[in-house]
Design an enzyme around this catalytic site. Structure first.
Site, PDB file in Angstrom:
ATOM      1  N   ASP A 306       0.819  -1.214   0.000  1.00  0.00           N
ATOM      2  CA  ASP A 306       0.000   0.000   0.000  1.00  0.00           C
ATOM      3  C   ASP A 306       0.858   1.273   0.000  1.00  0.00           C
ATOM      4  O   ASP A 306       1.910   1.324   0.649  1.00  0.00           O
ATOM      5  CB  ASP A 306      -0.850  -0.024   1.283  1.00  0.00           C
ATOM      6  CG  ASP A 306      -1.838   1.119   1.366  1.00  0.00           C
ATOM      7  OD1 ASP A 306      -2.727   1.173   0.512  1.00  0.00           O
ATOM      8  OD2 ASP A 306      -1.722   1.954   2.285  1.00  0.00           O
ATOM      9  N   GLU A 372       1.482  -0.569  -4.987  1.00  0.00           N
ATOM     10  CA  GLU A 372       0.466   0.433  -5.330  1.00  0.00           C
ATOM     11  C   GLU A 372       1.170   1.780  -5.466  1.00  0.00           C
ATOM     12  O   GLU A 372       1.630   2.361  -4.482  1.00  0.00           O
ATOM     13  CB  GLU A 372      -0.599   0.526  -4.236  1.00  0.00           C
ATOM     14  CG  GLU A 372      -1.711   1.491  -4.645  1.00  0.00           C
ATOM     15  CD  GLU A 372      -2.351   2.250  -3.478  1.00  0.00           C
ATOM     16  OE1 GLU A 372      -3.547   2.540  -3.562  1.00  0.00           O
ATOM     17  OE2 GLU A 372      -1.642   2.574  -2.493  1.00  0.00           O
TER      18      GLU A 372
HETATM   19  C1  NOJ Z   1      -4.431   3.136  -0.614  1.00  0.00           C
HETATM   20  C2  NOJ Z   1      -5.597   2.268  -0.302  1.00  0.00           C
HETATM   21  O1  NOJ Z   1      -5.980   1.608  -1.478  1.00  0.00           O
HETATM   22  C3  NOJ Z   1      -6.674   3.165   0.213  1.00  0.00           C
HETATM   23  O2  NOJ Z   1      -7.901   2.496   0.330  1.00  0.00           O
HETATM   24  C4  NOJ Z   1      -6.218   3.693   1.546  1.00  0.00           C
HETATM   25  O3  NOJ Z   1      -7.168   4.614   2.024  1.00  0.00           O
HETATM   26  C5  NOJ Z   1      -4.866   4.402   1.406  1.00  0.00           C
HETATM   27  N1  NOJ Z   1      -3.929   3.671   0.611  1.00  0.00           N
HETATM   28  C6  NOJ Z   1      -4.246   4.619   2.755  1.00  0.00           C
HETATM   29  O4  NOJ Z   1      -3.794   3.396   3.264  1.00  0.00           O
END
Ligand code: NOJ
Length: 635
Positions: A306, A372
């Site tokens: 993430d 991500e």
């Molecule tokens: C990306 C995640 O996909 C999202 O849902 C989240 O709010 C943020 N990162 C913070 O962790």
């Protein structure tokens, strides 16, 4: 980083998978040298050894001095060398002709479709401690559905203990299961059931921030432990008593929150309840590495990581400058985030994690590591690592960022991604996830069918968001209070037309979308022309050799049609994909197009309307409104 040069805008004759191959000839590298070894050379070698190579005169003298027995031996030796060389050459020719052409070996994560499950919305088995929420046993009860769909890998959004301010992206204990989803025993059962079905399970890894309820943060703010305060990013106020600098939280307002007990601000690039970890502290690095190992030891198959760009911030905490292109819509975009995103040092952190993950990988059981990264395409590509030492792939969000859903814009997006992909890097495609409106809502259900075809036939791994296979749409009337606006795309999976769409016996945590009576798995399973049936057929078609490898040529099709060729290296398997983005019929003449084999006929393997399977000449192909077809070359 070496990027593949863009030779011609319309022509991408790229074999992204071929870089590491060795040919049979490489194993016979010495043959050419031996081939040069003529009789004269043999003499010269002899002379060089004898007298240091002093010239022809010395040579004749030497030859004149040898006796008849020695001469015979020399002739025999020469003949033997000649025969050996001839044998080697013949052998290698035979090997080249008879050896099978070898395609690169692909890993499971390259051939599988990754299916994203939002745990609290997939299936409520009633076993978690909160009714109306999906849970781990619920997911386990639906594995047959996923297996039948042809999906081979499942990525779960965070399932760790969490106060759920950001639906699990605020972790309070990385080693515990959120009781809402079940117990650690339930997790073990899920993992082994997934493996028994020869599928894989990926976890979401949330390393940029913890929950403010995590014991590390609590040890700092409640117990004033300096050791744990250093796990986070604390700063004094600026000279006016305000936040230390102008950094913004992606969820709104300043990225700094004041804590009176410490008379300092802590950094949170997301909600205030998600304090950023301090990766300049080696203890944090060690803790996070141990957490990775904890889950790898348990046997999970990989991670989705993430918020990667946010891991490090500027050492000097400089103000970010204002964005001259700001369009006034999202205040976060008022600044250029060069001191809070993709800061020097982030890649080294990813590389260390990658090394840890690699320790658990072997060629029969590879782990996958996915990042991500929402950034410019060039910045995203850097996360493959210059030595392929970072992510197996950073998610490709180019189709998520696409706003104009016409063939020209989508073609440009595909070209941009494919053109920037580093040599030998593995591509991937994503249409939707839990942070963005569903594809069915963004483009409508007709085009969504065609886009599922695009997703599943472009070269590389496809990741699908749960429910996109049946065309689920966003909840239009999401209650304002108590919900995140992204919850509109996180509604319960629509299994059937019964109460709560078969998701739960209790009232779901977020309302089910009203179309569930017709848009659901059961109805679509019984309809052999449904989107679900299309999705299933496409996933199974991906097993065809023509669609497996990283080979891809865009075709110069007409304005409203995207077309491309996929094929297998060194083989006859060829697929042509044509997708009509227009709401009217188009006849696409492919006969003159480069990359379309002239001498072959094609069979329609799948049409998005699932109503035709005829053989087509490689000439005029009729495409209905929003229709896509996959053509397979017949022998
Ligand atoms: C990306 C995640 O996909 C999202 O849902 C989240 O709010 C943020 N990162 C913070 O962790």
């Amino acid at each position: 980083m070496s990027y593949k040069p863009l030779s011609n805008e319309d022509d991408y004759p790229l074999d992204k998978d071929e870089g590491a191959r060795t040919t049979p000839l490489e194993h016979f590298g010495s043959v050419d040298e031996d081939d040069e070894l003529s009789d004269d050379t043999a003499k010269k070698v002899f002379v060089d050894e004898k007298d240091g190579g002093n010239g022809d005169h010395e040579l004749s003298k030497s030859i004149g001095n040898v006796g008849p027995g020695f001469r015979i031996a020399r002739y025999i030796l020469t003949a033997m060398i000649f025969l050996t060389v001839a044998g080697l050459i013949t052998g290698s020719i035979v090997l080249i002709i008879t050896s099978p052409s070898c395609s690169p070996k692909l890993n499971w994560w390259q051939t599988s479709v990754i299916y994203q499950v939002y745990p609290q919305s997939f299936q409520d088995s009633g076993s978690g401690n909160t009714s109306g929420y999906g849970d781990l046993n619920g997911i386990r009860s639906r594995l047959d559905y996923l297996k039948d769909l042809g999906v081979e890998a499942i990525w779960l959004n965070p399932i760790y203990a969490s106060p759920m301010v950001d639906n699990g992206y605020d972790v309070s204990d990385y080693r515990a299961i959120n009781p809402r989803y079940g117990t650690m025993g339930d997790f073990h059962n899920l993992l082994s059931a997934v493996h028994q079905k020869n599928m894989r399970l990926l976890l979401d890894f949330v390393p940029n921030h913890t929950s403010d309820q995590h014991k590390w943060f609590q040890m700092c703010v409640a117990n004033n432990s300096q050791h744990f305060c250093d796990y986070y990013v604390w700063r004094d106020s600026d000279s006016f008593g305000g936040p230390p600098n102008n950094w913004l939280s992606i969820f709104g307002g300043s990225a700094w929150t004041y804590v009176e007990a410490k008379d300092q601000y802590y950094l949170h690039q997301f909600y205030p309840e998600q304090p950023d970890l301090n990766y300049r502290n080696k203890n944090v690095k060690e803790e996070i590495k141990n957490i990775l190992e904890y889950w790898l030891d348990m046997g999970i198959d990989g991670f989705r990581v993430d918020a990667v760009p946010f891991l490090l911030e500027d050492k000097e905490f400089r103000n970010e400058s204002t964005n001259p292109d700001y369009n006034g819509t999202n205040p976060f975009d008022e600044l250029i985030h060069n001191y809070t995103q993709n800061v020097l040092g982030v890649h080294a952190i990813v590389q260390e994690w990658r090394e840890t993950v690699d320790c658990y990988s072997d060629s029969d059981d590879e782990k996958v590591f996915i990042g991500e990264v929402y950034s410019s395409v060039d910045t995203v590509m850097e996360y493959y690592g210059t030595k392929k030492d970072e992510f197996d792939f950073p998610f490709n969000f180019i189709l998520i960022d696409t706003e104009a859903w016409n063939a020209t814009a989508v073609r440009e997006a595909i070209k941009e991604w494919w053109g920037a992909l580093p040599k030998d890097a593995w591509s991937n495609w994503v249409l939707g996830n839990h942070d963005n409106p569903r594809i069915g809502t963004r483009v409508g259900l007709n085009l969504a069918r065609a886009l599922n075809m695009l997703l599943l036939t472009l070269p590389g791994t496809a990741t699908s968001y749960y429910g996109d296979e049946i065309g689920m749409t966003n909840l239009e009337d999401l209650p304002v209070d108590g919900y995140d606006e992204r919850d509109a795309e996180r509604t319960p999976m629509q299994w059937n037309a019964e109460e709560n769409a078969g998701f739960s016996n209790s009232t779901p945590w977020v309302p089910v979308v009203a179309n569930y009576t017709t848009v659901n798995v059961e109805v679509q399973t019984n309809n052999n022309q449904s989107m679900l049936e299309l999705y299933r057929m496409l996933v199974h078609l991906r097993k065809n050799e023509a669609l497996k490898y990283a080979r891809f040529n865009l075709l110069n099709t007409s304005e409203n049609v995207i077309g491309y060729r996929r094929d297998k290296p060194d083989a006859d398997n060829v697929a042509i994909v044509l997708i009509n983005f227009a709401n009217f019929a188009i006849t696409e003449d492919i006969s003159a197009l480069e990359h379309v084999p002239k001498e072959r006929k094609f069979r329609i393997a799948v049409s998005t309307w699932l109503n035709r399977t005829e053989i087509v000449d490689n000439a005029a192909v009729e495409l209905g409104p929003f229709e896509g077809v996959v053509l397979l070359a017949t022998l």
